[in-house]
Design a protein around this motif. Structure first.
Motif, mmCIF file in Angstrom:
data_model
loop_
_atom_site.group_PDB
_atom_site.id
_atom_site.type_symbol
_atom_site.label_atom_id
_atom_site.label_comp_id
_atom_site.label_asym_id
_atom_site.label_seq_id
_atom_site.Cartn_x
_atom_site.Cartn_y
_atom_site.Cartn_z
ATOM 1 N N LYS A 333 34.021 43.050 60.271
ATOM 2 C CA LYS A 333 35.225 43.354 59.492
ATOM 3 C C LYS A 333 35.122 42.590 58.182
ATOM 4 O O LYS A 333 34.942 41.367 58.199
ATOM 5 C CB LYS A 333 36.490 42.950 60.238
ATOM 6 C CG LYS A 333 37.793 43.237 59.480
ATOM 7 C CD LYS A 333 39.005 42.822 60.301
ATOM 8 C CE LYS A 333 40.304 43.015 59.534
ATOM 9 N NZ LYS A 333 40.530 44.415 59.129
ATOM 10 N N GLN A 334 35.223 43.292 57.060
ATOM 11 C CA GLN A 334 34.997 42.630 55.788
ATOM 12 C C GLN A 334 35.902 43.203 54.697
ATOM 13 O O GLN A 334 36.374 44.332 54.782
ATOM 14 C CB GLN A 334 33.541 42.779 55.349
ATOM 15 C CG GLN A 334 33.123 44.211 55.090
ATOM 16 C CD GLN A 334 31.666 44.316 54.690
ATOM 17 O OE1 GLN A 334 30.966 43.324 54.550
ATOM 18 N NE2 GLN A 334 31.184 45.527 54.496
ATOM 19 N N THR A 335 36.101 42.373 53.695
ATOM 20 C CA THR A 335 36.818 42.783 52.488
ATOM 21 C C THR A 335 35.969 42.409 51.288
ATOM 22 O O THR A 335 35.548 41.257 51.153
ATOM 23 C CB THR A 335 38.182 42.091 52.382
ATOM 24 O OG1 THR A 335 39.002 42.472 53.491
ATOM 25 C CG2 THR A 335 38.888 42.488 51.098
ATOM 26 N N VAL A 336 35.700 43.387 50.450
ATOM 27 C CA VAL A 336 35.008 43.176 49.186
ATOM 28 C C VAL A 336 35.974 43.582 48.078
ATOM 29 O O VAL A 336 36.513 44.689 48.099
ATOM 30 C CB VAL A 336 33.717 44.002 49.088
ATOM 31 C CG1 VAL A 336 33.072 43.837 47.719
ATOM 32 C CG2 VAL A 336 32.740 43.599 50.184
ATOM 33 N N SER A 337 36.211 42.683 47.132
ATOM 34 C CA SER A 337 37.140 42.963 46.040
ATOM 35 C C SER A 337 36.365 43.076 44.735
ATOM 36 O O SER A 337 35.661 42.144 44.346
ATOM 37 C CB SER A 337 38.192 41.855 45.916
ATOM 38 O OG SER A 337 38.984 41.786 47.077
ATOM 39 N N THR A 338 36.484 44.224 44.088
ATOM 40 C CA THR A 338 35.858 44.402 42.784
ATOM 41 C C THR A 338 36.937 44.337 41.708
ATOM 42 O O THR A 338 38.032 44.863 41.875
ATOM 43 C CB THR A 338 35.108 45.734 42.678
ATOM 44 O OG1 THR A 338 36.027 46.822 42.835
ATOM 45 C CG2 THR A 338 34.032 45.829 43.744
ATOM 46 N N ILE A 339 36.604 43.662 40.627
ATOM 47 C CA ILE A 339 37.543 43.419 39.544
ATOM 48 C C ILE A 339 36.895 43.883 38.245
ATOM 49 O O ILE A 339 35.788 43.445 37.910
ATOM 50 C CB ILE A 339 37.889 41.922 39.448
ATOM 51 C CG1 ILE A 339 38.387 41.397 40.800
ATOM 52 C CG2 ILE A 339 38.911 41.654 38.354
ATOM 53 C CD1 ILE A 339 38.457 39.896 40.880
ATOM 54 N N ILE A 340 37.553 44.763 37.521
ATOM 55 C CA ILE A 340 37.046 45.210 36.231
ATOM 56 C C ILE A 340 38.176 45.182 35.216
ATOM 57 O O ILE A 340 39.336 44.976 35.552
ATOM 58 C CB ILE A 340 36.395 46.606 36.300
ATOM 59 C CG1 ILE A 340 37.368 47.642 36.859
ATOM 60 C CG2 ILE A 340 35.129 46.566 37.134
ATOM 61 C CD1 ILE A 340 36.778 49.044 36.888
ATOM 62 N N ALA A 341 37.817 45.409 33.966
ATOM 63 C CA ALA A 341 38.768 45.289 32.862
ATOM 64 C C ALA A 341 39.951 46.232 33.047
ATOM 65 O O ALA A 341 39.885 47.203 33.802
ATOM 66 C CB ALA A 341 38.054 45.581 31.547
ATOM 67 N N PRO A 342 41.054 45.942 32.348
ATOM 68 C CA PRO A 342 42.276 46.712 32.569
ATOM 69 C C PRO A 342 42.126 48.212 32.399
ATOM 70 O O PRO A 342 41.257 48.703 31.670
ATOM 71 C CB PRO A 342 43.235 46.140 31.514
ATOM 72 C CG PRO A 342 42.761 44.751 31.284
ATOM 73 C CD PRO A 342 41.267 44.834 31.407
ATOM 74 N N SER A 343 43.006 48.907 33.066
ATOM 75 C CA SER A 343 43.098 50.359 32.996
ATOM 76 C C SER A 343 43.664 50.763 31.634
ATOM 77 O O SER A 343 43.835 49.942 30.738
ATOM 78 C CB SER A 343 44.014 50.845 34.127
ATOM 79 O OG SER A 343 44.349 52.198 33.977
ATOM 80 N N GLY A 344 43.942 52.049 31.507
ATOM 81 C CA GLY A 344 44.542 52.530 30.275
ATOM 82 C C GLY A 344 44.367 54.019 30.130
ATOM 83 O O GLY A 344 44.158 54.747 31.097
#
Length: 1006
Positions: A333-344
């Protein structure tokens, strides 16, 4: 005390077992027969032997050598590297090409894969003890994050066609994780790591318990683990804190920012152009005093946050003298969080009401001044000044003076924060079986397994296109459409003009995408030795026969928000996908000693195999198809010091569920240069005005005639592309062969040298073309009659290849059987061990790869047969260096080891280097102090130092300094390659971006 298996861990054991360990290492390097592990507590006169899986064959005779070379990652190597997950471990093997992993931020789908030989992560099979594991997603790939390293004794990597032994998909080879057998006792591991900068903390906790059952008739193992890693942001490293343009080295970024809301891209023309609002010299409507590129780098990561729990359990019990029952279960069981620049809003089509409450008079006049037909040569504004003033005073949309403007919106949601995707996955694989003996020379094995992977992707921080379109149709009394609690949004002011209330409306809510994959299989085999012998050998014919049934089913189910494509900056809609297939297979292998103990051949062994497969696709319109794969091998030992080996294999790969069933869908791909474009991502016009046949093609693809000369380049190097599966696909075919030599001179005890040439060719390859191939197919022969040109779809507003995925189809990137792949090179290794003194042992091993060629052709005979060795660009995704090696030297004393590893990657260069139309920066990049040449990456060398110390008989500490000399990665700038691999101004999956880091591990056994 726990009984441990695999390579001996410390000098106390190593001095006793030097001969046995060297033999085991040689056998594993050769892929020779069944390898036996040794009890680290045993004396040489009382060695506990335990049979371990052979990689590359169904035949398990421990006395016969195989012809296929196998690379091995030992327990010692895993200790020294202190990798948290299997993908990090495999990435260091020379000849492997980095695939999706923790260093990939934009494009990481929550899974990690292995890419053998660089021919695709979907062209190899991941095994556990020689048996398939259930895949994790619709391309049939197994997530390496699910492998519990605590129970792994070694890793075997066999490259080249292995479909005969393991079935379809093993075109590039197999990665076989071999687990500990008959473990008895308790082993606990605790590990912690951090970078010198104090970020990117990693933690790992594991406990493994094993016990023998009923006086040795059986054994049971339970292992539980937890791993966690924290994010490392690109903004926290000097070389990546700014987005550097690869063509000029300046600190820039995306043209989509908060300081420069832009509406439209078509420049007004006419004699009075210079007198228009905003100066009339810009190529868009920029509502700010000057253009400011948006630096998205600080939001992105070099280490993706990761959190995982895993459980492994296995048991075996001998229910009679000749029958054993066994079982194995894995859960993760795992969680991977990806973070990228703001939406728009990324060039999306919008309609703006000219009485919008946040629209200034000057901005309204700019809209009214749009030229209705720039190509006519006579300037005609969209609205007269009187109409414009009256529209600004309109009370609501029913007012006869009410006017609207159709345009595009480009604006980054900096106020709302980054886009975040949380990938929550669960995966299990359960197996149960029976095995036994018939007489003294025959073994049988029957087992069944079922596995399932479930993943939910939760997307947060995205603007909804329908909401900002709704918010732009507002007047002095609020939104014309008041549903959803609409709030007029201020897209016309500087950063901060979007308030929390506005953002709450624009963001709407979270979206969810669920992926599920199931695999069930039943496998039976019979193996043994026959009395048949040749006149020149004493050992008989060894054989294995078997039958298999596998069934695959998978789905992607998206909520209505994800299906709609309404998320701004999400790269398009995610349609639902369903599909599956099943396969029946029969396999046979033989291994025959032809000559033994002769003057010209101490041993000459021949092996062969054949597998027949019959596929049924879960679709009424798709016919069944069958395949036959086969292999031949020869191993010749003319004298005890030398073995020559060679193999030839025909392999296949059946189309996976994505390739068969994925609906047509428009998303994002990478493209730096559009031949129709004239305006770069920062709004600067290069003066290019397409004429003649080129102009005709641009217009035929959907560009307005008035946009010619003002068409923008793809935003942030990303163009739209339309993808889709194909139910008419057939299996691709591969031919691979190897030839090599093993030297073990008696004059130098402990020395083993291997060298193997490999050659892999894939015909009728299942693939989609590269963006460069699509552009070349059209624009190298620009004509409205060229089908390759008519397949490209442009924006009806600005003529570009970026924008709303519902409107701009972009490049045609459908899957077909039209391609081919090829690669060849040489793997080599040298290992040597010797006792320097009674208290000091030296072991050295260098393993390397030279890749001669790695080519990809999207359409055989039509597209460019593109070479990617040592090259990087949007067409060559990850870097495959021409030459790479790892060289580890270890000094072992009575209670501790000191080990130094040297990792080398040869130089690489930009694919288009020297092209005057595609300049590459060389010099000192902005905001940095050292010179850099973005067109080349020089030879790269990293050193890792490890110390392992036995504090007590049952307590061992291992400390590792990775990137000992804090070597920074070579810089390439941004936009020069594909988004998934070219990030942070470099290639973080290939080069080290974290800097010097420290890790320590404590192992306790009892």
């Amino acid at each position: 005390m726990a009984t441990t298996f695999g390579p001996d861990r410390l000098k106390g054991a190593r001095s006793k077992l030097l001969g046995g360990t060297a033999t085991a290492l040689a056998l594993m390097t050769m892929g020779a027969g069944t390898v036996y592990a040794q009890d680290a507590d045993a004396d040489t006169d009382d060695v506990n032997l335990e049979e371990i899986v052979v990689t590359g064959s169904l035949i398990r005779n421990p006395n016969l050598t195989r012809s296929a070379p196998v690379s091995v990652v030992s327990t010692d190597e895993m200790d020294y590297q202190q990798a948290g997950v299997a993908e990090e471990l495999l990435r260091e093997i020379p000849g492997m090409v980095p695939s999706i992993g923790a260093q990939v931020n934009n494009g990481n789908g929550g899974f990690s894969y292995v890419n053998l030989r660089g021919i695709g992560s979907n062209r190899n099979v991941v095994l556990l003890d020689g048996r398939r594991l259930s895949p994790s997603e619709l391309q049939g790939r197994t997530d390496l994050n699910n492998i519990p390293l605590a129970i792994v004794d070694r890793v075997d990597v066999l490259t080249g066609g292995a479909s005969t032994t393991y079935g379809a998909d093993a075109v590039g080879g197999v990665t076989n994780f071999i687990t500990k057998k008959n473990f008895h006792g308790v082993e606990a591991n605790v590990a912690y790591g951090t970078t010198e900068k104090g970020d990117g903390d990693t933690k790992r906790y594991e406990i493994t318990v094993g016990t023998n059952l009923d006086d040795g008739r059986g054994n049971a193992i339970l292992s539980v683990g937890y791993q966690k890693s924290d994010a490392v942001f690109q903004g926290d490293r000097d070389f990546s804190k700014d987005t550097l343009f690869y063509w000029d080295g300046t600190a820039g970024g995306s043209g989509l920012g908060p300081f420069n809301t832009r509406f439209g891209n078509v420049n007004p023309t006419g004699a009075d152009n210079s007198n228009l609002p905003l100066g009339g010299v810009q190529d868009d409507r920029t509502f700010a005093a000057a253009f400011t590129p948006f630096n998205y780098a600080p939001f992105n990561t070099f280490q993706t946050p990761f959190d995982r729990y895993n459980i492994y359990a296995s048991a075996n019990y001998q229910i009679s003298d000749n029958v054993e029952v066994y079982t194995r279960a894995i859960f993760s069981k795992q969680t991977v969080s990806t973070i990228i620049a703001p939406s728009g809003a990324f060039g999306d089509a919008v309609t703006v009401s000219l009485n919008h409450p946040f629209l200034s008079d000057a901005q309204r006049n700019a809209f009214c001044a749009f030229d209705t037909d720039p190509a006519a040569g006579v300037y005609t504004p969209l609205y007269t000044q009187a109409e414009c003033d009256a529209a600004g005073a309109a009370v609501d949309d029913s007012d006869p003076n009410y006017r609207e403007v159709n345009t595009q919106l480009r604006r980054r949601n900096v106020e709302g924060g980054p886009r975040i995707s949380d990938f929550n996955s669960t995966w299990f694989d359960y197996q149960a079986g029976l095995r036994g003996e018939i007489g003294d020379s025959m073994n049988w094995d029957v087992y069944a397994s079922y596995g399932q992977g479930d993943q939910t992707q939760v997307q947060k921080g995205y603007w909804m296109k329908s909401r900002f379109r709704q918010a732009l149709l507002a007047g002095p009394n609020g939104c014309n459409d008041t549903s959803n609690g609409c709030v007029p949004a201020d897209y016309f002011g500087p950063t901060g003009s979007i308030t929390e209330e506005m953002n709450a409306f624009l963001a709407g809510g979270e979206s969810n995408i669920s992926t599920k994959f199931d695999m069930g299989q039943v496998v039976g085999s019979l193996s043994g030795e026959m009395d048949f012998t040749t006149p020149w050998a004493s050992d008989g014919l060894n054989y294995a026969v078997g039958g298999e049934w596998r069934s695959y089913s998978a789905s992607i189910e998206s909520d209505l928000l994800s299906q709609s494509g309404d998320l701004g900056g999400a790269g398009g809609a995610q349609p639902n996908t369903y599909g599956g297939y099943s396969v029946y297979e029969a396999v046979a292998e033989v291994l025959l000693p032809v000559v033994q103990d002769a003057d010209f051949a101490k041993e000459l062994t021949f092996e062969a195999g054949i597998r027949y497969s019959n596929y049924t696709v879960d679709d009424e319109t798709s016919p069944k198809y069958d395949t036959t794969t086969w292999k031949l091998g020869l191993s010749w030992t003319p004298i005890d010091d030398v073995t020559i080996r060679g193999t030839f294999a025909r392999a296949v790969r059946a189309p996976n569920i994505t390739e068969l069933f994925a609906p047509q869908n428009t998303g994002l791909t990478n493209l730096q240069s559009d031949p129709c474009a004239s305006v770069n991502d920062q709004g600067v016009n290069n003066g290019n005005v397409p004429t003649g046949a080129l102009r005709d093609v641009c217009i035929a693809q959907g560009a307005p005639a008035g946009a010619i000369g003002f068409i923008p380049q793809p935003a942030a190097g990303q163009a739209n592309g339309t993808f889709g599966g194909n139910l008419d696909l057939k299996p691709e075919k591969s031919d691979s062969w190897t030839i090599g030599i093993i030297l073990q001179p008696e004059a130098i005890p402990g020395l083993t040298v291997t060298a193997d040439y490999y050659n892999i060719k894939v015909e009728d390859a299942i693939n989609a073309p590269n963006p460069g191939d699509v552009i070349a197919a059209c624009f190298n022969n620009a004509s409205t009659d060229n089908p390759a040109c008519s397949a490209i779809g442009r924006s009806p507003i600005d003529g570009g290849l970026s924008g709303d995925s519902a409107v701009v189809s972009g490049l045609d990137l459908f899957t077909s059987n039209n391609g081919n792949l090829a690669t060849d090179g040489i793997d080599f290794s040298v290992s040597y061990g010797m006792a320097i003194t009674d208290d000091m042992q030296w072991d050295t091993r260098v393993s390397g790869n030279w890749t001669n060629s790695s080519t990809f052709q999207a359409v055989t005979g039509v597209s460019l047969d593109r070479e990617c060795v040592g090259l990087y660009s949007a067409n060559c995704a990850s870097i495959q260096p021409e030459f790479s090696f790892n060289w580890r030297n270890t000094l072992s004393f009575e209670k501790f080891d000191v080990s130094l590893n040297w990792r080398h990657i040869s130089s690489n260069q930009y694919e288009n280097l020297g092209d005057p139309t595609d300049p590459v920066f060389s010099g000192v990049p902005q905001n940095l102090t050292e010179e850099s040449d973005f067109g080349t990456t020089p030879a790269y060398n990293l050193f890792d130092m490890s110390v392992r110390y036995r504090v007590l008989e049952n307590v061992t500490l291992t400390g590792t300094v990775s990137n000992l000399f804090d070597k920074e990665p070579p810089l390439t700038g941004s936009f020069i390659g594909s988004t998934g691999f070219n990030s942070g101004n470099t290639y973080p999956s290939t080069f080290d971006t974290l800097g010097r880091r420290f890790s320590i591990q404590a192992r306790i056994t009892f």
